[in-house]
Design a protein around this motif. Structure first.
Motif, PDB file in Angstrom:
ATOM      1  N   TYR A 199       0.765  -1.320  -0.192  1.00 18.53           N
ATOM      2  CA  TYR A 199       0.087  -0.138  -0.047  1.00 18.53           C
ATOM      3  C   TYR A 199       0.926   1.180   0.102  1.00 18.53           C
ATOM      4  O   TYR A 199       0.735   2.212   0.868  1.00 18.53           O
ATOM      5  CB  TYR A 199      -0.901  -0.094   1.328  1.00 18.53           C
ATOM      6  CG  TYR A 199      -2.078   0.998   0.890  1.00 18.53           C
ATOM      7  CD1 TYR A 199      -3.264   0.626   0.605  1.00 18.53           C
ATOM      8  CD2 TYR A 199      -1.952   2.306   1.637  1.00 18.53           C
ATOM      9  CE1 TYR A 199      -4.285   1.291   0.287  1.00 18.53           C
ATOM     10  CE2 TYR A 199      -3.114   3.169   1.457  1.00 18.53           C
ATOM     11  CZ  TYR A 199      -4.366   2.541   0.896  1.00 18.53           C
ATOM     12  OH  TYR A 199      -5.384   3.520   0.782  1.00 18.53           O
ATOM     13  N   ARG A 200       1.865   1.333  -0.878  1.00 17.92           N
ATOM     14  CA  ARG A 200       2.601   2.377  -0.930  1.00 17.92           C
ATOM     15  C   ARG A 200       2.928   2.932  -2.293  1.00 17.92           C
ATOM     16  O   ARG A 200       2.836   2.048  -3.290  1.00 17.92           O
ATOM     17  CB  ARG A 200       3.869   2.224  -0.254  1.00 17.92           C
ATOM     18  CG  ARG A 200       4.812   1.169  -0.708  1.00 17.92           C
ATOM     19  CD  ARG A 200       5.878   1.054   0.284  1.00 17.92           C
ATOM     20  NE  ARG A 200       7.108   0.254  -0.207  1.00 17.92           N
ATOM     21  CZ  ARG A 200       8.213   0.672  -0.710  1.00 17.92           C
ATOM     22  NH1 ARG A 200       8.423   1.932  -0.841  1.00 17.92           N
ATOM     23  NH2 ARG A 200       8.805  -0.288  -1.286  1.00 17.92           N
ATOM     24  N   MET A 201       3.214   3.983  -2.783  1.00 17.25           N
ATOM     25  CA  MET A 201       3.557   4.589  -3.905  1.00 17.25           C
ATOM     26  C   MET A 201       5.115   4.557  -4.293  1.00 17.25           C
ATOM     27  O   MET A 201       5.806   4.980  -3.346  1.00 17.25           O
ATOM     28  CB  MET A 201       3.112   5.959  -4.283  1.00 17.25           C
ATOM     29  CG  MET A 201       3.146   6.808  -5.590  1.00 17.25           C
ATOM     30  SD  MET A 201       1.789   5.872  -6.751  1.00 17.25           S
ATOM     31  CE  MET A 201       0.439   6.734  -6.123  1.00 17.25           C
ATOM     32  N   LEU A 202       5.369   3.952  -5.191  1.00 17.25           N
ATOM     33  CA  LEU A 202       7.003   3.595  -5.463  1.00 17.25           C
ATOM     34  C   LEU A 202       7.365   4.885  -6.265  1.00 17.25           C
ATOM     35  O   LEU A 202       8.495   5.345  -5.963  1.00 17.25           O
ATOM     36  CB  LEU A 202       7.320   2.331  -6.081  1.00 17.25           C
ATOM     37  CG  LEU A 202       6.818   1.095  -5.505  1.00 17.25           C
ATOM     38  CD1 LEU A 202       7.218  -0.095  -6.246  1.00 17.25           C
ATOM     39  CD2 LEU A 202       7.623   1.085  -4.103  1.00 17.25           C
ATOM     40  N   PHE A 203       6.621   5.510  -7.157  1.00 19.72           N
ATOM     41  CA  PHE A 203       6.941   6.577  -7.765  1.00 19.72           C
ATOM     42  C   PHE A 203       5.542   7.387  -8.427  1.00 19.72           C
ATOM     43  O   PHE A 203       4.701   6.740  -8.795  1.00 19.72           O
ATOM     44  CB  PHE A 203       7.956   6.294  -9.036  1.00 19.72           C
ATOM     45  CG  PHE A 203       7.857   7.204  -9.976  1.00 19.72           C
ATOM     46  CD1 PHE A 203       8.734   8.305 -10.064  1.00 19.72           C
ATOM     47  CD2 PHE A 203       7.088   7.509 -11.484  1.00 19.72           C
ATOM     48  CE1 PHE A 203       8.826   9.267 -10.718  1.00 19.72           C
ATOM     49  CE2 PHE A 203       7.561   8.253 -12.186  1.00 19.72           C
ATOM     50  CZ  PHE A 203       8.166   9.320 -11.868  1.00 19.72           C
ATOM     51  N   SER A 204       5.781   8.543  -8.043  1.00 21.46           N
ATOM     52  CA  SER A 204       4.903   9.553  -8.725  1.00 21.46           C
ATOM     53  C   SER A 204       5.412  10.460  -9.524  1.00 21.46           C
ATOM     54  O   SER A 204       6.062  11.392  -8.896  1.00 21.46           O
ATOM     55  CB  SER A 204       3.866  10.000  -7.824  1.00 21.46           C
ATOM     56  OG  SER A 204       2.861  10.915  -8.280  1.00 21.46           O
ATOM     57  N   GLN A 205       5.099  10.994 -10.532  1.00 24.79           N
ATOM     58  CA  GLN A 205       5.792  11.940 -11.414  1.00 24.79           C
ATOM     59  C   GLN A 205       5.288  13.328 -11.137  1.00 24.79           C
ATOM     60  O   GLN A 205       6.097  14.300 -10.888  1.00 24.79           O
ATOM     61  CB  GLN A 205       5.375  11.757 -13.064  1.00 24.79           C
ATOM     62  CG  GLN A 205       6.163  13.011 -13.765  1.00 24.79           C
ATOM     63  CD  GLN A 205       5.348  13.104 -15.021  1.00 24.79           C
ATOM     64  OE1 GLN A 205       4.128  13.210 -15.587  1.00 24.79           O
ATOM     65  NE2 GLN A 205       6.245  12.783 -16.230  1.00 24.79           N
ATOM     66  N   ALA A 236      -4.791   4.988  -7.910  1.00 27.13           N
ATOM     67  CA  ALA A 236      -4.103   3.377  -7.578  1.00 27.13           C
ATOM     68  C   ALA A 236      -4.833   2.577  -6.863  1.00 27.13           C
ATOM     69  O   ALA A 236      -4.844   1.571  -6.965  1.00 27.13           O
ATOM     70  CB  ALA A 236      -2.855   3.949  -7.046  1.00 27.13           C
ATOM     71  N   VAL A 237      -5.380   3.372  -5.577  1.00 29.34           N
ATOM     72  CA  VAL A 237      -6.187   2.389  -4.590  1.00 29.34           C
ATOM     73  C   VAL A 237      -7.343   1.891  -5.255  1.00 29.34           C
ATOM     74  O   VAL A 237      -7.497   0.620  -5.017  1.00 29.34           O
ATOM     75  CB  VAL A 237      -6.434   3.702  -3.520  1.00 29.34           C
ATOM     76  CG1 VAL A 237      -7.339   2.764  -2.360  1.00 29.34           C
ATOM     77  CG2 VAL A 237      -5.164   3.968  -2.650  1.00 29.34           C
ATOM     78  N   PHE A 238      -8.158   2.519  -5.837  1.00 33.52           N
ATOM     79  CA  PHE A 238      -9.323   2.140  -6.458  1.00 33.52           C
ATOM     80  C   PHE A 238      -9.204   0.831  -7.621  1.00 33.52           C
ATOM     81  O   PHE A 238      -9.990   0.272  -7.684  1.00 33.52           O
ATOM     82  CB  PHE A 238     -10.634   3.072  -6.610  1.00 33.52           C
ATOM     83  CG  PHE A 238     -10.441   3.893  -7.940  1.00 33.52           C
ATOM     84  CD1 PHE A 238     -10.504   3.077  -9.243  1.00 33.52           C
ATOM     85  CD2 PHE A 238     -10.250   5.240  -7.945  1.00 33.52           C
ATOM     86  CE1 PHE A 238     -10.536   4.160 -10.425  1.00 33.52           C
ATOM     87  CE2 PHE A 238     -10.440   6.123  -9.133  1.00 33.52           C
ATOM     88  CZ  PHE A 238     -10.387   5.389 -10.106  1.00 33.52           C
ATOM     89  N   SER A 239      -8.105   1.127  -8.456  1.00 31.93           N
ATOM     90  CA  SER A 239      -7.724   0.194  -9.292  1.00 31.93           C
ATOM     91  C   SER A 239      -7.177  -1.094  -8.681  1.00 31.93           C
ATOM     92  O   SER A 239      -7.878  -2.353  -9.224  1.00 31.93           O
ATOM     93  CB  SER A 239      -6.506   0.605 -10.257  1.00 31.93           C
ATOM     94  OG  SER A 239      -7.252   1.881 -11.132  1.00 31.93           O
ATOM     95  N   SER A 240      -6.543  -0.973  -7.473  1.00 33.54           N
ATOM     96  CA  SER A 240      -6.161  -1.982  -6.934  1.00 33.54           C
ATOM     97  C   SER A 240      -7.432  -2.804  -6.249  1.00 33.54           C
ATOM     98  O   SER A 240      -7.304  -4.163  -6.393  1.00 33.54           O
ATOM     99  CB  SER A 240      -5.182  -1.743  -5.864  1.00 33.54           C
ATOM    100  OG  SER A 240      -3.867  -1.284  -6.621  1.00 33.54           O
ATOM    101  N   LEU A 241      -8.376  -2.076  -5.713  1.00 32.54           N
ATOM    102  CA  LEU A 241      -9.536  -2.839  -5.042  1.00 32.54           C
ATOM    103  C   LEU A 241     -10.200  -3.436  -6.195  1.00 32.54           C
ATOM    104  O   LEU A 241     -10.599  -4.645  -5.935  1.00 32.54           O
ATOM    105  CB  LEU A 241     -10.216  -1.874  -4.441  1.00 32.54           C
ATOM    106  CG  LEU A 241      -9.578  -1.167  -3.084  1.00 32.54           C
ATOM    107  CD1 LEU A 241     -10.566   0.111  -2.674  1.00 32.54           C
ATOM    108  CD2 LEU A 241      -9.781  -2.221  -1.927  1.00 32.54           C
TER     109      LEU A 241
END
Length: 342
Positions: free
Chosen positions: A94-100, A236-241
């Motif tokens: 549950y973490r962002m590895l990279f965000s532009q 990212a969260v809702f796509s993963s859900l």
């Protein structure tokens, strides 16, 4: 006579002695006697503790913050990409590895919305439940991508999910929204427009419960509206859900399918996501699905889920100007993060 003389002498001596002890002279009553010489006293300053000796201390060691090589490599690669919002999400941790861009910055999700629509609809509808398409189809905007569903067609819920995820059917999104909206409102007779409105309201209520504070939905299909938006973090969260649901996961990764409606119509749907099409030059065997999107305002969008062993990563590309570069860009970022993590 002699005795009287002695008495006078004794009395005189007594007076002199008393005068010496009382500080008065014999000169007269009330006159101050000569003052005694002052007693000299030395004022000694109060004792204080000796100041501590100054000791030489080494200056604090200056250390550079730990470098995030993974993010740096992603940033270098993303600098050559034309997306406006690009991210890599680790769903397991549950973490962002990279965000532009800023993770909370507003972006338009276009048809990526359908992942969330499918997720919410399956909270109220069973996959094998049969739905009849009705007046809600008139709410579909002209020029929308469709799954060729017409009024009176009868489809199972899982077919409608497939119709949203493969050909990106806006018609399927409205049929699902109306059916689920009537259940949410507790009124099976609710007209199509109010039923869809009830569903959209629940989209936002569920987003609030999930903590998606940078998201607001206006419709179930992602048709552009300035008030229909999300962020990299929320997407990212809702796509993963959504991809955690087995029905959504099944169809999001399917290349094509020939479907027979419950009402008898036969149709073949093809996935708009070139990453899952083995005959496409953009095919990636590690891509297990997700969703594409496009509007003039949102640009070309893609959420792609990649799997290597037990590790999954979600890559988002939003705002591309080239319809094809998003696929290669997603694979490039996944490979950078895969090599850095696995």
């Amino acid at each position: 006579m002699y005795i009287r003389f002695l008495s006078l002498v004794f009395a005189a001596l007594s007076i002199v002695t008393a005068a010496l002890f009382t500080g008065y002279s014999l000169a007269g009553d009330g006159q101050a006697a000569e003052a005694s010489p002052p007693v000299l006293t030395l004022e000694v300053p109060p004792q204080t503790e000796a100041p501590p000796k100054e000791t030489e201390t080494a200056p604090p060691e200056v250390t550079e913050p730990e470098r995030d090589i993974l993010a740096e490599n992603c940033a270098l690669a993303a600098g050559e990409m034309d997306g406006t919002h690009i991210f890599v999400w680790d769903p397991e941790n549950y973490r962002m590895l990279f965000s532009q861009a800023n993770m909370e910055a507003k972006l338009y999700p276009a048809s990526i919305t359908k992942l969330y629509t499918a997720y919410l609809a399956l909270m109220y509808l069973e996959p094998d439940q049969v739905i009849t398409a009705g007046a809600e189809l008139k709410l579909v905007h002209p020029g929308s991508s469709t799954a060729y569903i017409a009024r009176g067609h009868r489809l199972r819920v899982d077919m409608l999910i497939e119709a949203m995820l493969l050909p990106s059917g806006n018609d399927a999104a409205y049929v699902l929204a109306a059916a689920a909206g009537r259940i949410i409102a507790g009124d099976k007779t609710l007209d199509a427009e109010k039923a869809v409105a009830a569903f959209v309201a629940e989209m936002n209520q569920e987003a609030f419960r999930l903590g998606l504070s940078d998201t607001n939905f206006v419709n179930p299909d992602g048709w552009h509206d300035p008030n229909h938006y999300t962020s990299a973090q929320d997407a990212a969260v809702f796509s993963s859900l959504a991809m955690g649901d087995p029905v959504i996961r099944k169809y999001a990764g399917m290349c094509a399918d020939a479907v027979t409606f419950e009402s008898g119509e036969v149709i073949t749907w093809y996935n708009t996501n070139r990453l899952v099409n083995p005959s496409s030059q953009d095919y990636c065997p590690n891509a297990i699905g997700a969703k594409t999107g496009f509007t003039s305002e949102a640009g070309y969008c893609l959420v792609a889920v990649f799997r290597e062993g037990q590790q999954e990563l979600v890559v988002g590309i939003f705002g591309s100007q080239d319809p094809y570069s998003r696929y290669n860009d997603a694979v490039t970022l996944w490979q950078i993060c895969k090599e850095g993590k696995l």
